[in-house]
Design an enzyme around this catalytic site. Structure first.
Site, mmCIF file in Angstrom:
data_model
loop_
_atom_site.group_PDB
_atom_site.id
_atom_site.type_symbol
_atom_site.label_atom_id
_atom_site.label_comp_id
_atom_site.label_asym_id
_atom_site.label_seq_id
_atom_site.Cartn_x
_atom_site.Cartn_y
_atom_site.Cartn_z
ATOM 1 N NE ARG A 161 47.305 34.421 19.987
ATOM 2 C CZ ARG A 161 45.819 33.564 20.605
ATOM 3 N NH1 ARG A 161 45.422 32.594 20.091
ATOM 4 N NH2 ARG A 161 45.073 34.390 21.372
ATOM 5 N NE ARG A 194 43.382 38.021 20.753
ATOM 6 C CZ ARG A 194 42.875 37.074 21.108
ATOM 7 N NH1 ARG A 194 42.743 35.975 20.269
ATOM 8 N NH2 ARG A 194 42.659 36.889 22.280
ATOM 9 N NE ARG A 219 43.586 36.322 26.392
ATOM 10 C CZ ARG A 219 44.555 35.922 25.215
ATOM 11 N NH1 ARG A 219 45.599 36.879 25.432
ATOM 12 N NH2 ARG A 219 44.483 35.070 24.402
HETATM 13 P P1 ADP Z 1 41.469 33.514 24.195
HETATM 14 O O1 ADP Z 1 40.454 32.135 24.334
HETATM 15 O O2 ADP Z 1 42.645 32.966 23.649
HETATM 16 O O3 ADP Z 1 41.587 34.246 25.613
HETATM 17 P P2 ADP Z 1 39.385 34.818 22.690
HETATM 18 O O4 ADP Z 1 39.727 35.481 21.399
HETATM 19 O O5 ADP Z 1 38.511 33.582 22.659
HETATM 20 O O6 ADP Z 1 40.791 34.593 23.158
HETATM 21 O O7 ADP Z 1 38.852 35.936 23.516
HETATM 22 C C1 ADP Z 1 39.457 37.159 23.781
HETATM 23 C C2 ADP Z 1 38.711 37.921 24.755
HETATM 24 O O8 ADP Z 1 37.306 38.105 24.440
HETATM 25 C C3 ADP Z 1 38.609 37.326 26.129
HETATM 26 O O9 ADP Z 1 39.777 37.576 26.908
HETATM 27 C C4 ADP Z 1 37.356 38.159 26.712
HETATM 28 O O10 ADP Z 1 37.721 39.539 27.171
HETATM 29 C C5 ADP Z 1 36.418 38.492 25.652
HETATM 30 N N1 ADP Z 1 35.563 37.205 25.488
HETATM 31 C C6 ADP Z 1 35.598 36.214 24.478
HETATM 32 N N2 ADP Z 1 34.768 35.187 24.643
HETATM 33 C C7 ADP Z 1 33.831 35.613 25.826
HETATM 34 C C8 ADP Z 1 33.014 35.168 26.734
HETATM 35 N N3 ADP Z 1 32.401 34.063 26.413
HETATM 36 N N4 ADP Z 1 32.790 35.752 27.741
HETATM 37 C C9 ADP Z 1 33.170 36.867 28.240
HETATM 38 N N5 ADP Z 1 34.427 37.473 27.617
HETATM 39 C C10 ADP Z 1 34.582 36.808 26.348
#
Ligand code: ADP
Ligand code: ZN
Length: 221
Positions: A133, A168, A179
């Site tokens: 990505r 990223r 993740r």
């Molecule tokens: P993706 O869904 O592709 O993993 P995001 O951009 O939604 O990517 O999230 C990136 C990071 O932000 C996560 O790996 C986590 O560290 C943090 N994060 C995002 N949303 C949450 C949440 N609801 N609770 C805890 N950490 C979060």
């Protein structure tokens, strides 16, 4: 007050929920609350939240619940004041504790949750999608590319606005695997949580993005 449509986009990292949430929010003119982007913005701006969250995000770990709950609470309270027509939550909730906090918050604000769209993609394509990505560095554009499935016309340049692309920090293979681990251990149980409440709608995220999009529009109309 007019009828509100409040939707959660749910799915594993790389399932395509961000891409779809962005398009749907545009089409239906619903504010897109993208938790990951809000946290990355806080990190870039070196706010208190950003400083606390940085090491978790970069290693692919979930940020501690209370930090994210406070962030979303703040966003929803601001929205509620604006006589809005609904919202799209993308990346929240990701734990049962967050889901329970959201439930209380919605009750407090007298808001209803309409749907949880469960974007499903097979495990083997998720890591591949994440590590290939690339994102547009222009924040007001935010276009998403993929070196395998949606190559930019010119290398490292956004087709839409011409800005440079970047990867990223948590899209490296190692962080992406972490993740997915976090997803399986902490987020996946929410599938049953919302299915038991009859809120969950399954969507096949392995299809082409255009097809997935049309399916979602059909469901929401
Ligand atoms: P993706 O869904 O592709 O993993 P995001 O951009 O939604 O990517 O999230 C990136 C990071 O932000 C996560 O790996 C986590 O560290 C943090 N994060 C995002 N949303 C949450 C949440 N609801 N609770 C805890 N950490 C979060
Ligand atoms: Zn761009």
């Amino acid at each position: 007050m007019q009828k509100q449509v409040n939707i959660i986009f749910f799915g594993a990292p790389g399932a395509g929920k961000g891409t779809q949430a962005k398009k749907i929010s545009h089409e239906l003119k619903l504010p897109h609350i993208d938790t990951g982007s809000l946290i990355r913005e806080a990190i870039a701006n070196k706010t208190e939240l950003g400083t606390k969250a940085q090491q978790f995000v970069e290693s692919g770990k979930l940020v501690p619940d209370q930090l994210v709950i406070d962030l979303i609470r703040e966003k929803l309270i601001v929205l509620k004041d604006k006589n809005f027509n609904g919202f799209i939550l993308d990346g929240f909730p990701r734990t049962i504790l967050q889901a329970n906090a959201l439930k209380s918050l919605l009750e407090e604000l007298k808001l209803d949750l309409a749907y949880v769209l469960n974007i499903q993609s097979p495990e083997n394509i998720l890591v591949k999608r994440l590590s290939s990505r690339r994102l547009c560095s222009n924040k007001s554009c935010g276009a998403i590319f993929n070196l395998v499935t949606r190559k930019p016309k010119e290398e490292n340049k956004c087709d839409v606005c011409g800005s440079p692309l970047y990867q990223r920090k948590d899209d490296t293979e190692e962080a992406a695997k972490e993740r997915l681990n976090e997803y399986h251990n902490k987020t996946a149980p929410l599938e049953k949580y919302y299915r038991d409440q009859n809120k969950l709608i399954d969507i096949d995220g392995a299809k082409e993005p255009e097809e997935v999009y049309n399916k979602i529009i059909k469901i929401l109309s």
